[in-house]
Design a protein around this motif. Structure first.
Motif, short mmCIF file in Angstrom:
data_model
loop_
_atom_site.label_atom_id
_atom_site.label_comp_id
_atom_site.label_asym_id
_atom_site.label_seq_id
_atom_site.Cartn_x
_atom_site.Cartn_y
_atom_site.Cartn_z
N ARG A 91 0.94 -1.11 0.17
CA ARG A 91 -0.42 -0.20 0.54
C ARG A 91 0.66 1.17 0.16
O ARG A 91 0.38 2.58 -0.32
CB ARG A 91 -1.16 0.24 1.33
CG ARG A 91 -2.23 -1.21 1.26
CD ARG A 91 -2.78 -1.02 2.67
NE ARG A 91 -3.73 -2.30 3.39
CZ ARG A 91 -5.24 -2.50 2.25
NH1 ARG A 91 -4.96 -1.39 1.82
NH2 ARG A 91 -5.69 -3.52 2.26
N GLY A 92 1.95 1.40 0.57
CA GLY A 92 3.04 2.63 0.91
C GLY A 92 3.53 3.04 -0.67
O GLY A 92 4.27 3.69 -0.41
N LEU A 93 3.74 1.39 -1.50
CA LEU A 93 4.83 2.11 -2.15
C LEU A 93 4.53 3.08 -3.63
O LEU A 93 2.73 3.42 -4.17
CB LEU A 93 5.32 0.73 -3.45
CG LEU A 93 5.46 0.44 -4.10
CD1 LEU A 93 6.92 0.36 -3.54
CD2 LEU A 93 5.13 -0.67 -5.78
N SER A 94 5.28 3.78 -3.77
CA SER A 94 4.89 4.55 -4.54
C SER A 94 4.11 3.86 -6.48
O SER A 94 4.39 3.25 -6.46
CB SER A 94 6.32 5.93 -5.15
OG SER A 94 7.25 5.79 -6.10
N GLY A 95 3.49 5.50 -6.50
CA GLY A 95 2.98 4.69 -8.13
C GLY A 95 1.61 3.71 -7.73
O GLY A 95 0.67 3.84 -8.48
N VAL A 96 0.82 2.93 -6.63
CA VAL A 96 0.14 2.15 -6.34
C VAL A 96 -1.25 3.39 -5.77
O VAL A 96 -1.17 4.28 -4.81
CB VAL A 96 0.80 1.08 -5.26
CG1 VAL A 96 -0.93 0.61 -5.13
CG2 VAL A 96 1.60 0.48 -5.77
N ILE A 97 -2.04 3.68 -6.54
CA ILE A 97 -3.28 4.52 -6.15
C ILE A 97 -4.23 3.62 -5.23
O ILE A 97 -4.46 4.78 -3.90
CB ILE A 97 -4.15 5.21 -7.90
CG1 ILE A 97 -3.22 5.59 -8.47
CG2 ILE A 97 -5.10 5.43 -6.99
CD1 ILE A 97 -3.26 5.88 -10.14
N SER A 98 -4.54 2.45 -5.30
CA SER A 98 -5.35 1.62 -4.57
C SER A 98 -5.04 0.48 -3.97
O SER A 98 -4.54 -0.24 -5.34
CB SER A 98 -6.90 2.33 -4.86
OG SER A 98 -7.19 1.07 -5.86
N VAL A 99 -5.59 -0.40 -3.39
CA VAL A 99 -5.48 -1.58 -3.29
C VAL A 99 -6.65 -2.38 -2.58
O VAL A 99 -6.92 -1.30 -1.88
CB VAL A 99 -4.23 -2.20 -1.87
CG1 VAL A 99 -4.21 -3.57 -2.07
CG2 VAL A 99 -2.66 -1.32 -2.49
N ASP A 100 -7.35 -2.99 -3.61
CA ASP A 100 -8.72 -3.52 -3.27
C ASP A 100 -8.59 -5.05 -3.11
O ASP A 100 -7.99 -5.29 -4.40
CB ASP A 100 -9.43 -3.22 -3.97
CG ASP A 100 -9.75 -1.54 -4.19
OD1 ASP A 100 -10.29 -1.20 -3.47
OD2 ASP A 100 -9.79 -0.79 -5.52
N PRO A 101 -9.18 -5.49 -2.59
CA PRO A 101 -10.17 -6.85 -1.96
C PRO A 101 -10.74 -7.37 -4.03
O PRO A 101 -11.47 -6.18 -4.29
CB PRO A 101 -9.97 -7.51 -1.31
CG PRO A 101 -10.96 -6.04 -1.12
CD PRO A 101 -10.00 -4.97 -0.86
N GLY A 111 -0.47 3.79 -11.07
CA GLY A 111 -0.03 5.40 -11.80
C GLY A 111 0.29 4.49 -13.29
O GLY A 111 0.97 4.17 -13.34
N GLU A 112 -0.09 6.41 -14.27
CA GLU A 112 0.51 5.64 -15.16
C GLU A 112 2.50 4.97 -15.24
O GLU A 112 2.42 4.60 -16.65
CB GLU A 112 0.40 6.81 -16.22
CG GLU A 112 -0.28 7.15 -17.45
CD GLU A 112 -0.45 7.92 -18.03
OE1 GLU A 112 0.18 9.05 -19.72
OE2 GLU A 112 -1.41 9.04 -17.64
N ASN A 113 2.61 6.44 -14.29
CA ASN A 113 4.45 6.08 -14.89
C ASN A 113 4.99 5.12 -13.76
O ASN A 113 5.86 4.69 -13.82
CB ASN A 113 5.02 7.30 -14.37
CG ASN A 113 4.13 8.46 -15.57
OD1 ASN A 113 4.93 8.30 -16.79
ND2 ASN A 113 4.17 9.50 -15.70
N ALA A 114 3.79 4.81 -13.28
CA ALA A 114 4.94 3.36 -12.12
C ALA A 114 4.63 2.71 -12.74
O ALA A 114 4.61 2.27 -14.59
CB ALA A 114 3.36 2.83 -11.39
N ASP A 115 6.16 1.48 -12.66
CA ASP A 115 6.69 0.00 -12.16
C ASP A 115 5.48 -0.86 -12.19
O ASP A 115 6.81 -0.70 -10.99
CB ASP A 115 8.02 0.63 -12.76
CG ASP A 115 8.69 -0.77 -13.72
OD1 ASP A 115 7.94 -2.11 -14.51
OD2 ASP A 115 10.31 -0.99 -13.74
N PRO A 116 4.98 -1.73 -12.79
CA PRO A 116 4.74 -2.78 -12.10
C PRO A 116 5.60 -4.04 -11.94
O PRO A 116 5.16 -5.83 -10.35
CB PRO A 116 4.33 -3.58 -13.20
CG PRO A 116 3.81 -2.65 -14.49
CD PRO A 116 4.95 -1.91 -14.27
#
Lengths: 324, 509
Positions: free
Chosen positions: A246-256, A277-282
């Protein structure tokens, strides 16, 4: 005099087109331009105003306001021989022979009787309907007669083709034939506008989509652009705690995610969806999982489907329109 | 306009392929042919022999009745012989003078045998033998269980099963159906009615002579018997009153000749003959033809436009042609279908008439002359076209706003009712072709074609002929224009058909 400007002009341009039926605003200030040789999907829920827009383009009905330019001319009637049209509600003359229906519509588009007949046979042969050429159209199945209609509307090899729901009511095999016909035309640099509410067809065929709902244009752009309107997602399956992600940058939300197995209470959730987010890296998410000792049973990164984009963009309005 | 012709050509080609078109095409000639030949055929061969029994309790009339029926048969025989002579003799005119023409001389000279004897040397080679007509009425034997002396009521009761065809009677050695029973009561003399006689003096009650038959339509036998019996009663009455029966018959046959003359014909030719009467009535036939033709192809037009609307073909068409072109194309195409039909009808009418003219009841000849010499055919063509275009415009406007035939039928009923008027007045107008009714109807454009067609042989005033034509042309143009307005809006409409007020608004728009 206008030949030059005509040649440069886009095959189709709508500027601030509005149509009222009494007090009801069926089309509300719609503007768009089609590039020559493109396939454009015209999407929208039922009752969004697609058919009304198409009828205005063909000058079957007149817009209340706005300007429509077709093949460089202010009136589709002037260039009707260069336009092909397949309407949403389809029908054929029941007693006429298949070839002669196609040939008749082709002669109405300016072909000579002889050329029209030749063309009709040619098309029927190419798309596997040769055996039905001399049969009355009432002998055709629904799918076949829809193909025949399609062939009738393109028999004069038009520069601009407008197809209203060409796939509705067709089985997957015939849908494929219909796609093939559209691709053949695009291959010959014809401009195609087709309306549909089945997103897969649009996704497979179009470079560009145009989305309207409640008479208003709500999206106009390429498919990639459309998909970018929704965040990308990563799906994770694990029995461990995913709190650290949840704290990682680029992660907008975490849902079950509720799975088909219906994983009981909130304590033993196993499937999660992360919007990024658009620029986040999986890859960064994957690395963090390894670092934190989260044992993954599944990791899947996907773009949103056009269907999801559609639902998101027109969602509540589509429902409203459907119940109206 | 090119596209209107393309639409018209398809309409024509497709309609010409339908079964209905061909049936319509051949129906009329077949009907004319049948009505010319079969009616004659039925007259001579079709009517079955009717068997009757006659119970004459008074004993005074049986012989009279029988001789009367015999005479009727001889008259028929003479007519048949004359027809035979006309057809197969070498010099019909000469024969006519040589052969007996009245039944009396025919019988006195020896009847059919004498006639045929005279005819024999004059017959063309290969003429078939003469076939005598059948006796239409033949006596049957009274069933054995019937008591001829019983009163009329019980006689009738006993005969009823035979008259109802539950039992058969015998005649000519076979079983036959009994068609009629004539019962003459014993006291018929007392039941005779005399004018100026005191009704209280009537000594007997009863129906007089009773004629029993299940067939009410064929009254020929009844009429013959009634005339025979009453003729005989009168003859006796003359005798009883001391009058000379032969003198009275002579008096009754005394007459002044009477000629109908027509002031509009040339001097010396004013006499009105059969041909004139045919000339006067022929237009009525044409009015009917006009009506049937316009009505039939209007229906075709309606079905056609509704098919395109309900099949949604209309939208594809409208992306290729303008509503105006589509409308004109349809009107033209169906008009061509109608013209073909009417053309074939006319040709067959001429054909049958030419083939039949010169026959015995010569209607065909004068009718043919009337057709060739009068303005009937050109006027028919003009009124057909204008009438069709006007009604066609209404039908197209109507068809364009309806989605199904069922919806259209409600409106169609109105048009049909309006179109009934000329059919109803068709037989009155020839009697007074330049009268008020005829003139008023002529000036109502929707009735102009029918009414003027009806008057065409009666030399209507020029102002009527030209004036109504101009009015008709103008109204047809107006109807087309209004229909165009409605068509344009209506053709793309789905759902409920609009109200008339709404359509009027479209016209004004």
């Amino acid at each position: 005099m206008y030949t030059n400007s005509q040649a440069d002009a886009p095959p189709l341009e709508l500027r601030n087109v509005t149509k009222f039926y009494g007090d009801f605003k069926a089309v509300d200030d719609v503007s768009f331009t089609l590039a020559a040789g493109s396939i454009c999907g015209f999407l929208g829920p039922n009752g969004a105003g697609k058919t009304t827009t198409i009828r205005m383009i063909l000058e079957i009905i007149k817009p209340t306001r706005g300007v429509i330019t077709v093949l460089g001319r202010p009136s589709a009637l002037e260039v009707r021989q260069r336009i092909g049209y397949l309407p949403e509600e389809k029908g054929l003359y029941k007693k006429m022979k298949t070839w002669s229906v196609i040939a008749y519509f082709a002669t109405l588009k300016g072909l000579t009787r002889k050329a029209a007949r030749q063309r009709a046979y040619e098309l029927l042969e190419r798309y596997g309907l040769k055996d039905f050429a001399a049969k009355p159209t009432e002998a055709l199945s629904k799918g076949m007669s829809q193909k025949v209609q399609m062939l009738a509307s393109i028999a004069h090899d038009p520069e601009l083709v407008i197809l209203d729901e060409p796939f509705s009511g067709l089985d997957p095999v015939n849908q494929q034939v219909m796609e093939e016909i559209i691709r053949d035309m695009a291959g010959r640099k014809r401009t195609i506008l087709f309306s549909t509410h089945v997103m897969q067809h649009a996704e497979r065929l179009c470079e560009r989509i145009l989305l309207i709902a409640k008479g208003k244009k709500i999206f106009d752009g390429t498919i990639a652009e459309a998909k970018r309107t929704l965040p990308r997602r990563v799906r994770i399956e694990t029995d461990d705690d995913i709190g650290p992600l949840r704290g990682l940058s680029g992660v907008i939300s975490v849902d079950p995610v509720e799975t088909a197995r219906g994983a009981g209470g909130p304590d033993n959730l196993t499937h999660w969806e992360l919007q990024i987010g658009e620029n986040a890296d999986p890859q960064a998410i994957l690395q963090l999982c390894f670092a934190k000792g989260i044992r993954l049973r599944g990791f899947n990164q996907s773009d949103p489907t056009l269907h999801e984009v559609f639902m998101r963009l027109v969602g509540p309005e589509a429902r409203e329109a459907a119940f109206r | 306009m090119k596209f209107a012709f393309l639409v018209a050509w398809r309409e024509y080609a497709e309609n010409a392929k339908t079964r209905g078109f061909w049936i319509g095409l051949f129906m009329f000639p077949v009907i004319i042919f049948l009505s010319v030949t079969v009616s004659v055929l039925l007259e001579t061969k079709g009517t079955p022999v009717r068997h009757y029994v006659l119970v004459d309790q008074s004993g005074k009339f049986a012989a009279i009745v029988e001789s009367r029926l015999e005479q009727a048969h001889q008259k028929q025989m003479l007519a048949a012989l004359n027809e035979y002579a006309r057809t197969y003799a070498a010099f019909p005119a000469e024969i006519h003078d040589a052969l007996p023409q009245s039944v009396e001389t025919f019988l006195s000279k020896g009847g059919g045998d004498y006639f045929l004897e005279q005819l024999k040397p004059r017959l063309k080679p290969g003429a078939p033998a003469f076939k005598a007509p059948r006796r239409p009425f033949q006596p049957a034997a009274l069933p054995a269980n019937i008591d001829t002396n019983a009163d009329l009521a019980s006689l009738a009761r006993d005969l009823k099963p035979y008259l109802r065809r539950e039992k058969n009677v015998e005649a000519g050695g076979g079983k036959v159906e009994l068609s009629a029973a004539i019962l003459i009561p014993r006291d018929i003399e007392k039941q005779i009615l005399r004018p100026r006689a005191d009704p209280a003096r009537a000594t007997a009650t009863g129906n007089g002579i009773e004629y029993w038959s299940a067939n009410l339509a064929d009254t020929r036998l009844r009429d013959e018997i009634e005339q025979a019996v009453n003729g005989e009663i009168r003859r006796r009455e003359y005798l009883a009153r001391g009058m000379d029966g032969a003198a009275i018959r002579d008096v009754e046959q005394t007459r002044a000749p009477f000629a109908s003359l027509n002031p509009s014909k040339e001097a010396g030719q004013e006499a009105v003959n059969g041909a004139d009467i045919i000339r006067q009535w022929a237009p009525s036939g044409f009015v009917y033809l006009l009506w049937v033709a316009i009505f039939a192809i209007s229906q075709m037009l309606l079905n056609n436009i509704i098919e395109e609307k309900s099949n949604r073909i209309i939208e594809v068409l409208l992306s290729s042609v303008t509503p105006g072109e589509l409308m004109m194309g349809k009107l033209l195409g169906i008009a061509a279908v109608g013209l073909t039909m009417v053309g074939v009808w006319m040709a067959s009418l001429f054909g049958v008439l030419s083939w039949k003219s010169g026959g015995a009841p010569d209607i065909a000849g004068p009718l043919l002359v009337a057709l060739k010499t009068s303005k009937l055919i050109p006027m028919f063509s003009i009124y057909f076209l204008l009438g069709y275009v006007m009604y066609g415009a209404f039908i197209l406007a109507l068809g364009s706003v309806c989605n199904t035939i069922k919806e259209a039928q409600n409106y169609m009923a109105m048009i049909t009712m309006t179109m009934m008027v000329p059919l109803l007045t068709m037989t009155f107008i020839p009697k007074d072709p330049n009268g008020t009714l005829a003139r008023v109807l002529s000036w109502i454009p929707i009735y102009t074609p029918f009414t003027m067609m009806n008057r065409v042989n009666a030399d209507p005033p020029l102002v009527d002929l030209v004036g109504t034509m101009i009015l008709l042309l103008a109204s047809t143009a107006a109807a087309l224009w209004m229909a165009g307005k409605i068509f344009r809006v209506g053709i793309l409409r789905t759902g409920q058909p609009p109200k008339i007020v709404e359509m009027l608004r479209w016209i004004k728009a």
